[in-house]
Each structure stands twice: as C-alpha cells, then as structure tokens.
Scaffold this active site. Structure first.
Site, PDB file in Angstrom:
ATOM      1  N   LYS A   1       0.838  -1.208   0.000  1.00  0.00           N
ATOM      2  CA  LYS A   1       0.000   0.000   0.000  1.00  0.00           C
ATOM      3  C   LYS A   1       0.863   1.244   0.000  1.00  0.00           C
ATOM      4  CE  LYS A   1      -4.237   1.668   0.352  1.00  0.00           C
ATOM      5  NZ  LYS A   1      -3.912   2.741  -0.600  1.00  0.00           N
TER       6      LYS A   1
ATOM      7  N   LYS B   1       5.229   2.552  -2.765  1.00  0.00           N
ATOM      8  CA  LYS B   1       5.084   3.957  -3.179  1.00  0.00           C
ATOM      9  C   LYS B   1       5.285   4.042  -4.677  1.00  0.00           C
ATOM     10  CE  LYS B   1       4.200   7.851  -0.989  1.00  0.00           C
ATOM     11  NZ  LYS B   1       3.223   7.975   0.109  1.00  0.00           N
TER      12      LYS B   1
ATOM     13  N   SER C   1      -7.792   4.647   4.062  1.00  0.00           N
ATOM     14  CA  SER C   1      -7.657   3.871   2.822  1.00  0.00           C
ATOM     15  C   SER C   1      -7.952   2.395   3.079  1.00  0.00           C
ATOM     16  CB  SER C   1      -6.247   4.025   2.250  1.00  0.00           C
ATOM     17  OG  SER C   1      -6.110   5.251   1.574  1.00  0.00           O
TER      18      SER C   1
ATOM     19  N   LYS D   1       4.978   2.486   8.866  1.00  0.00           N
ATOM     20  CA  LYS D   1       3.757   3.203   9.244  1.00  0.00           C
ATOM     21  C   LYS D   1       2.589   2.235   9.412  1.00  0.00           C
ATOM     22  CE  LYS D   1       2.992   6.927   6.929  1.00  0.00           C
ATOM     23  NZ  LYS D   1       2.657   7.859   5.826  1.00  0.00           N
TER      24      LYS D   1
END
Length: 472
Positions: A72, A108, A364, A96
């Site tokens: 993600k 990313k 999300s 995170k």
C-alpha cells in the site's frame, strides 16, 4: 576532493531502523530483509503532445515489503520524484502500517513531472499509461498492490486508475479495490479527503494531552491556547490547521512555497484558504504580515510546528534555529536524521511522520474493506439502531412522564453514517497507536518517539516473518 553525498530519504529510514534494532533481539539476516526493497520497477513511456511533439515520461512503483499483502502506498506527481525518494517513502509506508496495525506491506509510486505544466488531457494520458504499465507487470491489484493519492494527485487521478484497471480486468469482481482515495461516485469512502489532516489532529491532541510529557516541555496539557505554525496549506496542512484551530489552538503562521503569513493575533484558516484559492498565494492578504521567504517561518517562535509539505525541510542548516517545543511531522520525512539529533538535544518533542500522517492509510484501509465487502459502512445496521434508540426514548418518556423535543429525538436516535464510523475508526487507531508508542518510549527509557515507533513497528514486522517460518 570527495563529492558530498546527496541526501537519501531511504538511507535515513534505514538508519532509524538500525537505531531501533539495538533495542530488539532480531536476527541480522532478518533485519537485512526487512530493510531491503522487495521490488523496484522503473519504466519510461512516451507522451504525445497536442502539437505533435513527444516527450519521455519516467515512472516508478516500488514495493518495499511484501510481508503482508497487498502492498500500500500513494502515487505522487512531482519533478523531484526519483528512485531514492520513492524507495524512502515506500519504506516509511511499511513501518507506518505496522505501527498503526493496518495489515498492508509498504509501497510507493511516482511520476517525474511537474503536474502544473500539463493540462487535464495530458495528465489523464499520463495516468492511464502509468496504470497500464503497472498492470503489465502485476504491480497493481486489490490483492497485490493498492495505490492512493499523494503529492500532486487526488481523487480525479484515482478515478482514471480504477477505470483503466477495470478495462484491463473485466472479470475481477473486486476491481474497485485496486486503488483508494477514489471519488464517492467511484466507490470511495466518506471522510477520506480529510483523513490525513484529521489523523494529524488526533495525534497531536493525544500527545499534548499527556500531562507528564507536557510538564517536561514546560507546557500545560491540552491544545487550548497553544500557538501553531503550519508549513503547507494543501490538503493535509489545511485540515490539520482547521481542526487544531477548532480545538482551541491559535495558528499564528502558515508557510507556502511562494510566501507565508505571520499573525500573532491568530489566522482565520478558512479565510486564508479561500484567499489562496482565488489568488494562487498569500501575497496581498489583508491580515497579518506577508513573509516572502516562507522557510523563515519554520524558525519563528511557537509551541507546535507542523511541517505538512515535502521531505527534507528541517536540516542541519536550520535545526538550531527552531523555536517550537513540539514538531508534528504531517509530511513524510520533513526532519532529517542529523537535524533530529540537534532537536532532541534541545528537548524538542518530535511526533514522527510514520505515526502522525497515518490517517490517510488508515482510512484507505477502510475504503479497501468497503470495496471488498461491496457494501457501505453502516448501511445494514443504521435503521435498526435508529428504531432501537427510538424505543429506548419511548421507554424513558413513559417512565419519567417527560417528553423529548423533536430536535432532541432526532439528535439522539440518528444512526451512525459511514463518515461517523470512518472517523470513529480513525480516532481509535490514532489514539491506540500513540499510547502504544509512548509506552514503548518510556519502557525503553528513550526520549525519541520516532525510535519508539520504529521499535514497535520493527517488532511486529519481525514477528510476521518469524510466524511464516522464514527466519528463526
């Protein structure tokens, strides 16, 4: 003479991991695996302009960790995008997600363009071609890798991505879950737009609510009366400033790339945002003082400084001039490792990015779950709850002989909307994660919340690998 090494966000993140690993008993081989990027995809494609000329566009998608799937992470459009930046941001996503207990690996993406130099038709072509490149190599999909908006992108780009993915994969029933941050019309989720800024607010509110920690900084607990400077009035900075102002803090400075505003009396965030939208900047704003070199605002006196723009904003060049007592990293990597050492020695509390801007990935996650379940949150139980509360109020009225007003009834019996449930879940995630991180900080007798956050995240990732039987 040796050439000075360029700054690397990825190296910074790895250094933080190494520091955290000192407090854990992790196999060296496992540590190397956790730090390494699993997959790096760099590609080029042509863009035909309306005048018949061509240019070559460079795109990236990096999956840092696949210890949990899907991976993600957002997609940014910026002329500063390069492999090192995307690697660093992908790595941050891994830690995170682990810190806030969201079951994703880190990834990313980026396209090396200045989006302001392209019209809507060009941006759509770039986005759809970028998506097609990801599809070809299976770097996108609801079970593989789920992008989201980031700097320079938004719901519009996510709509183009999901439409392209569905065109290539008509048989995938969960195709809507291939990307998050979509418009509501494309099965997005209510509350996603402000999620990161709302999470920043929740995180800072929790930090300043711990009396013991505020005593150490010479501050009173709570947000009321605290002075705040925000760097960046984009999506994250705007909502962070808005909610913090509404909670009683006073925003006295806002910095943007083309100038800032300083006003010790306090800044009306809604009015300033409206002026910025109409005038493309703050110059000429009738209240406060216009600061041409907005970077100077980072060093002005305040209780809380919120860098909500880009990485590498507080460095050795300005760290010793910072006067804030608390820095809330709303952006990714705004404080370099060298600068952090200076700030910690000064007794500054840094609420790290890996925690503080996790609101976006948290919501999300809720959007992804909504897409997989194919039903909106609250849709099944809302009317049932309303009827239950209505009967409860009737029982109270019969027992007391008093009647509620229609306004009171409407307020008391209304069921939770999707937005209510999303914000409740976000608040729970941010509150729990902060106190877990702060507990580790105190147990390990360290001052750095970042190190504590990495300890917690690293431990959870290591356990995931060990439970797979990959490492002892």
């Amino acid at each position: 003479m040796n050439k000075k090494k360029e700054y690397s966000l990825f190296d910074d993140v790895c250094s933080f991991v190494d520091e955290a690993a000192k407090y854990l008993n992790i196999h060296p081989g496992l540590l190397d695996q956790i730090k390494a990027c699993n997959s790096i995809y760099k590609f080029n494609f042509p863009l035909r302009n309306e005048d018949g000329t061509y240019e070559v566009i460079t795109g990236y998608r990096i999956q840092h960790s696949q210890h949990k799937l899907p991976a993600k992470g957002g997609i940014r459009y910026s002329s500063f995008v390069d492999e090192e930046e995307v690697k660093g941001l992908a790595a941050l996503m891994t830690y995170k997600c682990a810190l806030v207990n969201v079951p994703f690996g880190g990834a990313k993406g980026g396209v090396s363009i200045d989006p302001l130099k392209y019209n809507v038709n060009q941006l759509e072509k770039i986005t759809r071609r970028y998506t097609a490149e990801l599809i070809k190599k299976k770097f996108i999909g609801p079970a593989i890798d789920v992008p989201a908006p980031d700097y320079g992108t938004g719901a519009r780009e996510m709509a183009w991505i999901v439409d392209t993915f569905e065109a290539f994969n008509p048989e995938v029933i969960n195709a809507k879950g291939c990307v998050t941050g979509k418009p509501l019309s494309q099965h997005g989720i209510d509350g996603r737009t402000e999620a990161t800024g709302q999470g920043v607010f929740f995180g800072i509110r929790e930090a300043v609510g711990v009396e013991e920690d505020m005593d150490a900084l010479g501050l009173k607990p709570g947000l009321k009366g605290k002075t705040v400077i925000v760097q960046g009035l984009g999506n994250v900075g705007y909502y962070s400033a808005k909610y913090i102002s509404e909670a009683g803090a006073k925003v006295i400075g806002v910095a943007e790339w083309n100038g800032g505003i300083w006003d010790e009396k306090g800044i009306d965030i809604e009015a300033l945002k409206k002026y910025q939208n109409e005038n493309k900047g703050f110059k000429g704003y009738p209240k406060g003082e216009f600061v041409k070199n907005s970077m100077e605002l980072l060093t002005y006196p305040c209780d809380i400084l919120i860098p909500a723009a880009l990485e590498n904003q507080i460095t050795l060049d300005n760290a010793d001039k910072i006067q804030a007592k608390i820095i809330g990293e709303a952006a990714n990597g705004p404080v370099t490792q060298e600068a952090e050492k200076v700030l910690l020695e000064k007794g500054v509390m840094i609420i790290p990015d890996m925690y503080l801007n996790a609101g976006g990935v948290t919501v999300s996650y809720f959007e992804w779950l909504k897409n997989l379940s194919r039903v909106s949150f609250g849709k099944l139980e809302k009317r049932y709850d309303m009827e239950k509360y209505r009967k409860l109020l009737g029982t109270i009225e019969n027992a007391t002989g008093e009647e509620f007003t229609d306004m009171e009834k409407d307020e008391l019996i209304k069921g939770a909307s999707e937005r209510d449930l999303v914000l409740s879940g976000l608040e729970e995630t941010m509150v729990t994660a902060y106190h877990d991180m702060n507990r580790v900080r105190k147990e390990k007798n360290i001052f750095s919340l970042r190190t504590a956050g990495f300890i917690l995240a690293l431990d959870r990732i290591a356990i995931s690998y060990m439970d797979l039987g990959v490492f002892p």
